[in-house]
Design a protein around this motif. Structure first.
Motif, PDB file in Angstrom:
ATOM      1  N   LEU A  65     -31.221 -16.316 -61.081  1.00  0.00           N
ATOM      2  CA  LEU A  65     -30.178 -16.016 -60.106  1.00  0.00           C
ATOM      3  C   LEU A  65     -28.837 -16.361 -60.731  1.00  0.00           C
ATOM      4  O   LEU A  65     -28.478 -17.530 -60.843  1.00  0.00           O
ATOM      5  N   VAL A 108     -26.189 -11.522 -58.889  1.00  0.00           N
ATOM      6  CA  VAL A 108     -26.268 -11.368 -57.439  1.00  0.00           C
ATOM      7  C   VAL A 108     -25.074 -12.029 -56.760  1.00  0.00           C
ATOM      8  O   VAL A 108     -24.403 -12.889 -57.332  1.00  0.00           O
ATOM      9  N   LEU A 132     -29.422 -13.149 -50.864  1.00  0.00           N
ATOM     10  CA  LEU A 132     -28.510 -12.621 -51.874  1.00  0.00           C
ATOM     11  C   LEU A 132     -28.387 -11.114 -51.733  1.00  0.00           C
ATOM     12  O   LEU A 132     -29.163 -10.482 -51.008  1.00  0.00           O
ATOM     13  N   ARG A 133     -27.437 -10.558 -52.472  1.00  0.00           N
ATOM     14  CA  ARG A 133     -27.239  -9.120 -52.496  1.00  0.00           C
ATOM     15  C   ARG A 133     -27.015  -8.704 -53.939  1.00  0.00           C
ATOM     16  O   ARG A 133     -26.253  -9.345 -54.669  1.00  0.00           O
ATOM     17  N   SER A 134     -27.663  -7.632 -54.346  1.00  0.00           N
ATOM     18  CA  SER A 134     -27.461  -7.124 -55.705  1.00  0.00           C
ATOM     19  C   SER A 134     -26.064  -6.538 -55.827  1.00  0.00           C
ATOM     20  O   SER A 134     -25.371  -6.315 -54.824  1.00  0.00           O
TER      21      SER A 134
END
Length: 186
Positions: free
Chosen positions: A110, A134, A59-61
């Motif tokens: 998440l 995310v 994932l990416r913030s």
């Protein structure tokens, strides 16, 4: 010529309000909030609880920082696929936010969206939510893929899907808290 009854007038006004883009979304959110108040997710029957193979969710913030969350490798996980434009998602988000405030240090949350990070940041600021959202950096695992949102899961520490829910519900209910408390203890 027929007389218009009060119920016919109300019906026409509601239809008109649903057609107008500025009023459609607030009405839909309000109707979904009623659903949230009435429905709490329920635990899947044992035979319906799917066991996931342990994996890392990449994932990416919203600020662009990559991270991997281990699923089924020792921590309980709450996953929700959602969007800022989705009335049921907006309706249930406050209950998820409350749950996160109490359990955010004990389980992984998440909240996954594919939207532009700036739109999501603006939504979170406007609604005063402090929950980490995310963006996926991989395809949704097949076992978790659904074509509708919101779709949310509670997955135990071993990777078993304990709860799967589509649509807006109250994630801050006593029943859900009891399920999470049991999963944390085990």
């Amino acid at each position: 010529m027929k007389k218009l009854s009060l119920s016919n007038i109300i019906f026409v006004v509601v239809i008109a309000l649903l057609i107008i883009p500025q009023t459609r979304k607030p009405i839909q959110v309000a109707l979904q909030k009623i659903r949230v108040q009435l429905f709490s997710p329920s635990t899947l029957d044992k035979e319906d609880q799917q066991q996931l193979e342990p994996f890392t969710y990449h994932l990416r913030s919203l600020d662009g920082i990559s991270k991997g969350i281990e699923i089924g490798q020792g921590r309980v996980t709450f996953i929700s696929y959602w969007a800022t434009w989705c009335p049921p998602c907006i309706a249930e988000f406050p209950s998820i936010d409350k749950l996160f405030k109490d359990y955010g240090n004990e389980i992984d949350f998440l909240l996954i969206t594919n939207e532009d990070p700036e739109i999501v940041k603006r939504f979170l600021k406007e609604k005063e939510f402090d929950i980490p959202v995310v963006l996926p950096q991989m395809n949704t695992p097949e076992e978790l893929y659904e074509s509708s949102i919101p779709t949310s899961y509670i997955i135990d520490a071993t990777g078993k899907i304990i709860i799967k829910e589509q649509g807006a519900v109250d994630w801050n209910s006593t029943e859900i808290r009891e399920v999470i408390d049991q999963l944390i203890i085990n």
